[in-house]
Design a protein around this motif. Structure first.
Motif, PDB file in Angstrom:
ATOM      1  N   ARG A  71       0.866  -1.175   0.000  1.00 37.86           N
ATOM      2  CA  ARG A  71       0.000   0.000   0.000  1.00 37.86           C
ATOM      3  C   ARG A  71       0.905   1.229   0.000  1.00 37.86           C
ATOM      4  NH1 ARG A  71      -1.386   3.245   4.184  1.00 37.86           N
ATOM      5  NH2 ARG A  71      -0.206   1.862   5.512  1.00 37.86           N
ATOM      6  N   THR A  72       0.778   2.060  -1.000  1.00 34.81           N
ATOM      7  CA  THR A  72       1.615   3.252  -1.076  1.00 34.81           C
ATOM      8  C   THR A  72       1.073   4.313  -0.128  1.00 34.81           C
ATOM      9  OG1 THR A  72       1.860   2.759  -3.427  1.00 34.81           O
ATOM     10  CG2 THR A  72       2.716   4.870  -2.660  1.00 34.81           C
ATOM     11  N   HIS A 123       0.803  10.197   1.611  1.00 34.69           N
ATOM     12  CA  HIS A 123       1.630  11.402   1.500  1.00 34.69           C
ATOM     13  C   HIS A 123       2.732  11.229   0.450  1.00 34.69           C
ATOM     14  CE1 HIS A 123       3.643   8.864   4.459  1.00 34.69           C
ATOM     15  NE2 HIS A 123       4.766   9.524   4.231  1.00 34.69           N
ATOM     16  N   ILE A 124       3.161   9.976   0.217  1.00 33.38           N
ATOM     17  CA  ILE A 124       4.145   9.721  -0.847  1.00 33.38           C
ATOM     18  C   ILE A 124       3.474   9.873  -2.212  1.00 33.38           C
ATOM     19  CG2 ILE A 124       5.701   8.019  -1.873  1.00 33.38           C
ATOM     20  CD1 ILE A 124       6.704   9.086   0.818  1.00 33.38           C
ATOM     21  N   ILE A 125       2.246   9.350  -2.330  1.00 33.28           N
ATOM     22  CA  ILE A 125       1.472   9.525  -3.572  1.00 33.28           C
ATOM     23  C   ILE A 125       1.300  11.005  -3.874  1.00 33.28           C
ATOM     24  CG2 ILE A 125      -0.834   9.269  -4.584  1.00 33.28           C
ATOM     25  CD1 ILE A 125      -1.062   6.573  -3.196  1.00 33.28           C
ATOM     26  N   GLY A 132      -5.240   4.941  -5.707  1.00 33.46           N
ATOM     27  CA  GLY A 132      -4.711   6.063  -4.929  1.00 33.46           C
ATOM     28  C   GLY A 132      -4.053   7.137  -5.783  1.00 33.46           C
ATOM     29  N   PHE A 133      -3.237   6.732  -6.770  1.00 33.79           N
ATOM     30  CA  PHE A 133      -2.561   7.719  -7.620  1.00 33.79           C
ATOM     31  C   PHE A 133      -3.571   8.481  -8.487  1.00 33.79           C
ATOM     32  CE2 PHE A 133       1.250   5.114  -6.802  1.00 33.79           C
ATOM     33  CZ  PHE A 133       2.171   6.117  -6.545  1.00 33.79           C
ATOM     34  N   MET A 153     -15.283   2.662  -6.877  1.00 37.01           N
ATOM     35  CA  MET A 153     -16.065   3.443  -5.914  1.00 37.01           C
ATOM     36  C   MET A 153     -15.256   4.626  -5.393  1.00 37.01           C
ATOM     37  SD  MET A 153     -18.360   0.751  -3.692  1.00 37.01           S
ATOM     38  CE  MET A 153     -17.121  -0.504  -3.449  1.00 37.01           C
ATOM     39  N   ASN A 154     -13.962   4.400  -5.158  1.00 37.06           N
ATOM     40  CA  ASN A 154     -13.089   5.464  -4.677  1.00 37.06           C
ATOM     41  C   ASN A 154     -13.070   6.628  -5.670  1.00 37.06           C
ATOM     42  OD1 ASN A 154     -11.266   6.729  -3.005  1.00 37.06           O
ATOM     43  ND2 ASN A 154      -9.551   5.388  -3.469  1.00 37.06           N
TER      44      ASN A 154
END
Length: 488
Positions: free
Chosen positions: A163-164, A167-169, A193-194, A239-240
């Motif tokens: 899981r990245t 805050h890094i993404i 996430g990205f 969904m995200n």
């Protein structure tokens, strides 16, 4: 970051799932996400209704007049747990599964086989009550909540699926500064996430794109692409994205490295943290990728893929394990040579090994390059991140030390970096030096350590000082003995 109060609320809801017999972390997240999604739909609908009323315009919402009882704020107030359970399981859930009708949207594709798995009315009532007490007024809180849920997947990392950290993404997105014209892909998207972070960056920095019809359509329909081989993660990702205001992202079930993936020169920006623990058979990999570097290692194959799928002029910011930077195999050298000689390598940002804890202690780096097909690498910028704002142990507690703001500031002013010495935290290395070192990209190969000369006193002087200290101690002991004798 998510607050302790919200963490406690999420933990209580998680415990309700667990004690109710749902113990698979991915299943819990999936069911949790469905309910968060249902709540989010109602909140979004309410906001749009208020805006339409304020502007005096008509608004056709997601919930028809005969479906108003399916909204979160309505069914949560039903008289009994059994009544709410019947409405949610028999009406609300089928409704959200078919939100996009027969459209070939990412949402409709991956919600089609979604299942409502909460077994009892009392369990649902507890979970709904718990979620209702979580305030999610802004997208940041929503994102942090997702981040915390995903951190609970105990199996993360077993197949290289780290899981990245959010805050890094965010840092990588801010380094790349997506534009309203970009076509963005993450070929190993996980929970998207990205893509979500890129959409948020555009909302914050290019809000005017929603005033231009062509750009608005592009944002919702043709800007965001993601692939994954886990249908559960595809559902969560769809969904995200929808909860973060992207109507129709292009999310596909696909093995990005296989022959079936024919994408070539389609995208302008790659943002990714691909799996880097796997090893594939040559037969399972696209021949195009093996031409660049014949290897079974997924981390190298994904770099070949990024080069292939980017349009000329397209950019990439991707996370790689340190082994990619210094590996001595032919394949490692070939992929580094390809990026440096045939494209434009811009930056290597090394990250400390604790960034991916508690899943793994692997050291990683962000590699940034532009596809040119004609070379262009000149001086490559190296930065050694020592802290990311969190402790580097398994707890990952917030700390003051954080190099990320410094990285963003320096990367946006690379001209000012040119005079930096190799003893500093960031510096440039000319491409000729990279070639002389077999295209090695480990910062440790190029940084210089400044040793400070220590001057010590002569040994005889130190011996005399020790004797003086010994005399003082003995005198003190004698005085103490004398005092004790007087009292006796």
């Amino acid at each position: 970051m998510i607050t302790g109060e919200i963490k406690n609320k999420v933990d209580k809801i998680w415990e309700t799932f667990w004690t109710g017999g749902i113990t698979n972390p991915l299943t819990v997240i999936e069911q949790f996400t469905y309910l968060l999604f249902i709540k989010g739909l109602d909140e979004t609908e309410t906001t749009k209704e208020k805006e339409a009323e304020f502007l005096g315009i008509d608004y056709v919402g997601l919930f028809p007049k005969d479906k108003q009882h399916l909204r979160w704020h309505r069914f949560k107030q039903l008289g009994s747990a059994e009544e709410m359970y019947n409405v949610v399981s028999n009406e609300v859930f089928p409704f959200i599964k078919n939100l996009h009708g027969k459209d070939e949207s990412a949402y409709s594709k991956y919600m089609g086989d979604a299942m409502f798995m909460i077994p009892t009315a009392n369990m649902l009532a507890k979970i709904v009550d718990g979620i209702d007490n979580i305030t999610m007024k802004d997208r940041d809180t929503q994102g942090d909540l997702y981040e915390y849920l995903l951190s609970k997947i105990a199996t993360s990392g077993t197949n290289g699926q780290f899981r990245t950290p959010r805050h890094i993404i965010k840092m990588m997105v801010e380094l790349m500064k997506p534009t309203p014209e970009d076509i963005i892909i993450d070929p190993a998207m996980g929970s998207a996430g990205f893509l979500v972070a890129a959409s948020e960056y555009l909302r914050d920095n290019h809000n005017d794109l929603f005033l231009v019809q062509g750009l608005k359509e592009h944002f919702h329909n043709t800007m965001f692409y993601g692939n994954d081989m886990d249908r559960t993660m595809l559902r969560i990702g769809a969904m995200n994205m929808m909860l973060h205001g992207v109507d129709n992202p292009n999310i596909d079930y696909r093995d990005s490295l296989a022959e079936i993936n024919r994408d070539k020169e389609q995208y302008t920006l790659v943002l990714a943290n691909p799996p880097f623990k796997g090893s594939l058979d040559y037969e399972a990999v696209s021949n195009d990728l093996l031409k660049i570097a014949k290897t079974k290692k997924t981390e190298l194959l994904f770099l070949s893929l990024f080069i292939r799928i980017l349009k000329p002029g397209g950019r990439a910011a991707v996370i790689v394990p340190d082994g990619v930077l210094f590996g001595s195999s032919n394949a490692h050298k070939q992929i580094r040579k390809e990026i440096i000689d045939n494209h434009k390598l811009e930056a290597i940002i090394s990250m400390p090994s604790g960034v991916f804890k508690p899943y793994a202690g692997v050291s990683t780096a962000v590699i940034i390059f532009t596809k040119t097909c004609a070379g262009g690498t000149d001086d490559v910028w190296f930065y050694e991140m020592k802290a990311d704002g969190f402790s580097l142990d398994d707890r990952r507690s917030p700390i003051e030390q954080n190099d990320i703001p410094d990285i963003l500031t320096r990367f946006n002013n690379l001209e000012g970096e040119k005079e930096h010495k190799r003893t500093e935290q960031s510096f440039f290395v000319p491409v000729e030096e990279l070639r002389e070192n077999e295209y090695g990209l480990s910062i440790n190969k190029y940084k210089e350590i400044e040793y400070e000369e220590m001057v010590y006193e002569e040994p005889i002087v130190l011996v005399n000082k020790i004797k003086d200290l010994e005399t003082e101690v003995n005198n003190g002991i004698n005085e103490l003995e004398a005092l004790l004798s007087e009292k006796l």
